[in-house]
Write a protein that holds these residues in place. Structure first.
Motif, PDB file in Angstrom:
ATOM      1  N   TYR A   6       0.819  -1.205   0.000  1.00 15.19           N
ATOM      2  CA  TYR A   6       0.000   0.000   0.000  1.00 15.19           C
ATOM      3  C   TYR A   6       0.859   1.265   0.000  1.00 15.19           C
ATOM      4  CZ  TYR A   6      -2.786   3.819   1.892  1.00 15.19           C
ATOM      5  OH  TYR A   6      -3.374   5.037   2.097  1.00 15.19           O
ATOM      6  N   GLY A   7       0.450   2.242  -0.786  1.00 21.76           N
ATOM      7  CA  GLY A   7       1.099   3.547  -0.779  1.00 21.76           C
ATOM      8  C   GLY A   7       0.142   4.598  -1.293  1.00 21.76           C
ATOM      9  N   GLU A   8       0.157   5.768  -0.662  1.00 15.58           N
ATOM     10  CA  GLU A   8      -0.770   6.818  -1.070  1.00 15.58           C
ATOM     11  C   GLU A   8      -0.214   8.174  -0.661  1.00 15.58           C
ATOM     12  OE1 GLU A   8      -5.627   7.455  -1.150  1.00 15.58           O
ATOM     13  OE2 GLU A   8      -4.736   5.891   0.101  1.00 15.58           O
ATOM     14  N   VAL A   9      -0.559   9.198  -1.449  1.00 15.24           N
ATOM     15  CA  VAL A   9      -0.182  10.576  -1.153  1.00 15.24           C
ATOM     16  C   VAL A   9      -1.455  11.384  -0.954  1.00 15.24           C
ATOM     17  CG1 VAL A   9       0.956  12.654  -2.020  1.00 15.24           C
ATOM     18  CG2 VAL A   9       1.948  10.405  -2.481  1.00 15.24           C
ATOM     19  N   PHE A  10      -1.520  12.113   0.161  1.00 12.25           N
ATOM     20  CA  PHE A  10      -2.685  12.943   0.469  1.00 12.25           C
ATOM     21  C   PHE A  10      -2.282  14.414   0.429  1.00 12.25           C
ATOM     22  CE2 PHE A  10      -3.210   8.966   2.842  1.00 12.25           C
ATOM     23  CZ  PHE A  10      -4.464   8.542   2.399  1.00 12.25           C
ATOM     24  N   LEU A  11      -3.065  15.228  -0.248  1.00 12.04           N
ATOM     25  CA  LEU A  11      -2.897  16.680  -0.221  1.00 12.04           C
ATOM     26  C   LEU A  11      -3.917  17.225   0.763  1.00 12.04           C
ATOM     27  CD1 LEU A  11      -2.586  17.482  -4.039  1.00 12.04           C
ATOM     28  CD2 LEU A  11      -0.808  16.744  -2.435  1.00 12.04           C
ATOM     29  N   ILE A  12      -3.419  17.875   1.820  1.00 14.45           N
ATOM     30  CA  ILE A  12      -4.292  18.302   2.917  1.00 14.45           C
ATOM     31  C   ILE A  12      -4.135  19.802   3.153  1.00 14.45           C
ATOM     32  CG2 ILE A  12      -4.762  18.042   5.384  1.00 14.45           C
ATOM     33  CD1 ILE A  12      -3.730  15.149   5.122  1.00 14.45           C
ATOM     34  N   ASP A  13      -5.260  20.471   3.377  1.00 19.57           N
ATOM     35  CA  ASP A  13      -5.263  21.882   3.771  1.00 19.57           C
ATOM     36  C   ASP A  13      -5.149  21.918   5.298  1.00 19.57           C
ATOM     37  OD1 ASP A  13      -5.645  24.571   4.178  1.00 19.57           O
ATOM     38  OD2 ASP A  13      -7.541  24.698   3.105  1.00 19.57           O
ATOM     39  N   LYS A  14      -3.938  22.173   5.798  1.00 18.11           N
ATOM     40  CA  LYS A  14      -3.717  22.096   7.242  1.00 18.11           C
ATOM     41  C   LYS A  14      -4.512  23.172   7.985  1.00 18.11           C
ATOM     42  CE  LYS A  14      -0.436  23.903   9.724  1.00 18.11           C
ATOM     43  NZ  LYS A  14      -1.219  24.363  10.916  1.00 18.11           N
ATOM     44  N   PRO A  15      -5.272  22.774   8.988  1.00 18.67           N
ATOM     45  CA  PRO A  15      -6.046  23.763   9.745  1.00 18.67           C
ATOM     46  C   PRO A  15      -5.150  24.661  10.603  1.00 18.67           C
ATOM     47  CG  PRO A  15      -6.901  21.518  10.064  1.00 18.67           C
ATOM     48  CD  PRO A  15      -5.561  21.397   9.421  1.00 18.67           C
ATOM     49  N   LEU A  16      -5.634  25.860  10.872  1.00 17.61           N
ATOM     50  CA  LEU A  16      -4.950  26.795  11.761  1.00 17.61           C
ATOM     51  C   LEU A  16      -4.808  26.191  13.156  1.00 17.61           C
ATOM     52  CD1 LEU A  16      -3.848  29.754  11.940  1.00 17.61           C
ATOM     53  CD2 LEU A  16      -6.113  30.390  12.818  1.00 17.61           C
ATOM     54  N   GLU A  17      -3.635  26.377  13.744  1.00 17.48           N
ATOM     55  CA  GLU A  17      -3.277  25.947  15.102  1.00 17.48           C
ATOM     56  C   GLU A  17      -3.003  24.449  15.228  1.00 17.48           C
ATOM     57  OE1 GLU A  17      -6.126  27.535  17.884  1.00 17.48           O
ATOM     58  OE2 GLU A  17      -5.321  29.572  17.670  1.00 17.48           O
ATOM     59  N   TRP A  18      -3.135  23.716  14.157  1.00 21.22           N
ATOM     60  CA  TRP A  18      -2.712  22.313  14.171  1.00 21.22           C
ATOM     61  C   TRP A  18      -1.225  22.253  13.845  1.00 21.22           C
ATOM     62  CZ3 TRP A  18      -5.706  17.424  13.444  1.00 21.22           C
ATOM     63  CH2 TRP A  18      -7.039  17.568  13.844  1.00 21.22           C
ATOM     64  N   THR A  19      -0.487  21.360  14.507  1.00 23.46           N
ATOM     65  CA  THR A  19       0.881  21.093  14.076  1.00 23.46           C
ATOM     66  C   THR A  19       0.836  20.121  12.902  1.00 23.46           C
ATOM     67  OG1 THR A  19       1.242  19.141  15.467  1.00 23.46           O
ATOM     68  CG2 THR A  19       1.671  21.299  16.474  1.00 23.46           C
ATOM     69  N   SER A  20       1.926  20.085  12.141  1.00 24.70           N
ATOM     70  CA  SER A  20       1.993  19.124  11.032  1.00 24.70           C
ATOM     71  C   SER A  20       1.915  17.694  11.564  1.00 24.70           C
ATOM     72  CB  SER A  20       3.291  19.340  10.246  1.00 24.70           C
ATOM     73  OG  SER A  20       3.332  20.643   9.700  1.00 24.70           O
ATOM     74  N   PHE A  21       2.502  17.463  12.744  1.00 23.33           N
ATOM     75  CA  PHE A  21       2.457  16.120  13.338  1.00 23.33           C
ATOM     76  C   PHE A  21       1.030  15.757  13.762  1.00 23.33           C
ATOM     77  CE2 PHE A  21       2.667  13.225  17.002  1.00 23.33           C
ATOM     78  CZ  PHE A  21       3.286  12.147  16.386  1.00 23.33           C
ATOM     79  N   ASP A  22       0.248  16.751  14.207  1.00 16.55           N
ATOM     80  CA  ASP A  22      -1.161  16.490  14.552  1.00 16.55           C
ATOM     81  C   ASP A  22      -1.902  15.912  13.350  1.00 16.55           C
ATOM     82  OD1 ASP A  22      -0.932  17.483  17.151  1.00 16.55           O
ATOM     83  OD2 ASP A  22      -1.582  19.506  16.589  1.00 16.55           O
ATOM     84  N   VAL A  23      -1.634  16.483  12.175  1.00 13.18           N
ATOM     85  CA  VAL A  23      -2.297  16.021  10.951  1.00 13.18           C
ATOM     86  C   VAL A  23      -1.852  14.596  10.623  1.00 13.18           C
ATOM     87  CG1 VAL A  23      -2.588  16.422   8.477  1.00 13.18           C
ATOM     88  CG2 VAL A  23      -2.535  18.366  10.065  1.00 13.18           C
ATOM     89  N   VAL A  24      -0.539  14.353  10.690  1.00  9.22           N
ATOM     90  CA  VAL A  24      -0.006  13.015  10.415  1.00  9.22           C
ATOM     91  C   VAL A  24      -0.625  11.988  11.367  1.00  9.22           C
ATOM     92  CG1 VAL A  24       2.068  11.570  10.564  1.00  9.22           C
ATOM     93  CG2 VAL A  24       2.149  13.781   9.389  1.00  9.22           C
ATOM     94  N   LYS A  25      -0.702  12.332  12.632  1.00  7.55           N
ATOM     95  CA  LYS A  25      -1.260  11.410  13.634  1.00  7.55           C
ATOM     96  C   LYS A  25      -2.721  11.072  13.319  1.00  7.55           C
ATOM     97  CE  LYS A  25      -1.879  10.908  18.636  1.00  7.55           C
ATOM     98  NZ  LYS A  25      -1.712  11.561  19.954  1.00  7.55           N
ATOM     99  N   LYS A  26      -3.470  12.084  12.884  1.00 10.71           N
ATOM    100  CA  LYS A  26      -4.883  11.880  12.559  1.00 10.71           C
ATOM    101  C   LYS A  26      -5.017  10.930  11.368  1.00 10.71           C
ATOM    102  CE  LYS A  26      -9.025  13.538  13.764  1.00 10.71           C
ATOM    103  NZ  LYS A  26      -9.547  13.500  15.141  1.00 10.71           N
ATOM    104  N   VAL A  27      -4.182  11.139  10.337  1.00  9.20           N
ATOM    105  CA  VAL A  27      -4.226  10.269   9.155  1.00  9.20           C
ATOM    106  C   VAL A  27      -3.763   8.858   9.516  1.00  9.20           C
ATOM    107  CG1 VAL A  27      -3.267   9.883   6.852  1.00  9.20           C
ATOM    108  CG2 VAL A  27      -3.931  12.193   7.556  1.00  9.20           C
ATOM    109  N   ARG A  28      -2.697   8.774  10.310  1.00  7.74           N
ATOM    110  CA  ARG A  28      -2.172   7.475  10.717  1.00  7.74           C
ATOM    111  C   ARG A  28      -3.222   6.662  11.468  1.00  7.74           C
ATOM    112  NH1 ARG A  28       2.404   8.803  14.051  1.00  7.74           N
ATOM    113  NH2 ARG A  28       3.685   8.825  12.167  1.00  7.74           N
ATOM    114  N   ASN A  29      -3.919   7.314  12.380  1.00  9.09           N
ATOM    115  CA  ASN A  29      -4.947   6.618  13.153  1.00  9.09           C
ATOM    116  C   ASN A  29      -6.111   6.176  12.271  1.00  9.09           C
ATOM    117  OD1 ASN A  29      -3.472   6.952  15.484  1.00  9.09           O
ATOM    118  ND2 ASN A  29      -4.627   8.734  16.205  1.00  9.09           N
ATOM    119  N   ALA A  30      -6.456   6.993  11.276  1.00  9.73           N
ATOM    120  CA  ALA A  30      -7.562   6.632  10.381  1.00  9.73           C
ATOM    121  C   ALA A  30      -7.189   5.457   9.476  1.00  9.73           C
ATOM    122  CB  ALA A  30      -7.961   7.841   9.537  1.00  9.73           C
ATOM    123  N   LEU A  31      -5.938   5.471   8.999  1.00  9.65           N
ATOM    124  CA  LEU A  31      -5.474   4.390   8.121  1.00  9.65           C
ATOM    125  C   LEU A  31      -5.168   3.106   8.893  1.00  9.65           C
ATOM    126  CD1 LEU A  31      -2.994   6.320   5.791  1.00  9.65           C
ATOM    127  CD2 LEU A  31      -5.162   5.308   5.094  1.00  9.65           C
TER     128      LEU A  31
END
Length: 227
Positions: A6-31
């Motif tokens: 499996y491999g995938e690239v996601f283009l994400i509009d990072k929300p204000l006040e989120w860290t980049s790691f917060d976004v990664v963690k959210k995607v990791r948990n969903a996947l």
């Protein structure tokens, strides 16, 4: 075996006040896989395009990070902050009311092209194995050397009162907060970054990015065995 392939690239509009790691963690948990990473940090107070790679696509992270970036945002002249953005309180420097657009354009020209730039203390750069922002938050000063970078385009799109809107295309490793600091020093007024949005990484555009909540819901709705 399916997860390894499996491999995938996601283009994400990072929300204000989120860290980049917060976004990664959210995607990791969903996947529900461990191998997830981002291709270039955005500060919590910045928004815009964040590339997140999962599975075998994490091997491409370095190639994405090396591509040209484009940003839009707003500088404020007349003051500064310890972090050169709104993470820290604003300190008044000088009355900016006499600054003209011509003076701003001359200053901008000095910050365009191949330049040497000192990264901000509140950044994720490592010195002696430690993130410099960790030292900065403890009040420890770390010597930062100037680094070569390229600002290919630096366009002023609005100059009104003490606010300067901009569009910047630049190489990997360019700090927009440092450009704010340097602009303020040239003008003699101080300056800081009020707002920042990353609109492009290479050929990847913010207009093609997903809002995070909708993306997470879409990922969770997939059959897990397809990953």
């Amino acid at each position: 075996m399916q997860q390894e392939a499996y491999g995938e690239v996601f283009l994400i509009d990072k929300p204000l006040e989120w860290t980049s790691f917060d976004v990664v963690k959210k995607v990791r948990n969903a996947l529900r896989i461990k191998k997830v990473g981002h291709a270039g940090t955005l500060d919590p107070l910045a928004t815009g395009l964040l590339i997140v790679c999962a599975g075998k696509q994490t091997k491409q992270i370095e190639s994405y990070m090396g591509q040209e970036k484009e940003y839009t945002g707003t500088f404020v002249i007349g003051g500064t902050t310890e972090s050169f953005d709104l993470e820290k309180p604003v300190i008044s420097v000088a009355d900016p009311s006499s600054v003209t657009l011509e003076q701003v354009q001359v200053a901008v020209s000095q910050l365009t092209g191949d330049i040497l730039q000192i990264p901000p203390m509140h950044s994720a750069i490592k010195v002696d194995g430690k993130r410099v922002y960790e030292s900065a938050r403890k009040g420890i000063e770390v010597k930062m050397d100037a680094r070569p970078t390229q600002v290919r385009e630096f366009e002023i799109t609005r100059f009104e009162g003490d606010e300067i809107d901009f569009r910047i295309s630049c190489s990997k490793g360019t700090y927009i907060r440092s450009l704010a600091r340097d602009l303020g020093e040239i003008l003699g007024t101080g300056a800081y970054l009020k707002a920042l949005c990353r609109t492009r990484i290479g050929s990847f555009l913010l207009s093609d990015a997903h809002h995070l909540p909708e993306l997470i819901e879409a990922i969770k709705a997939r059959p897990h065995e397809n990953l």
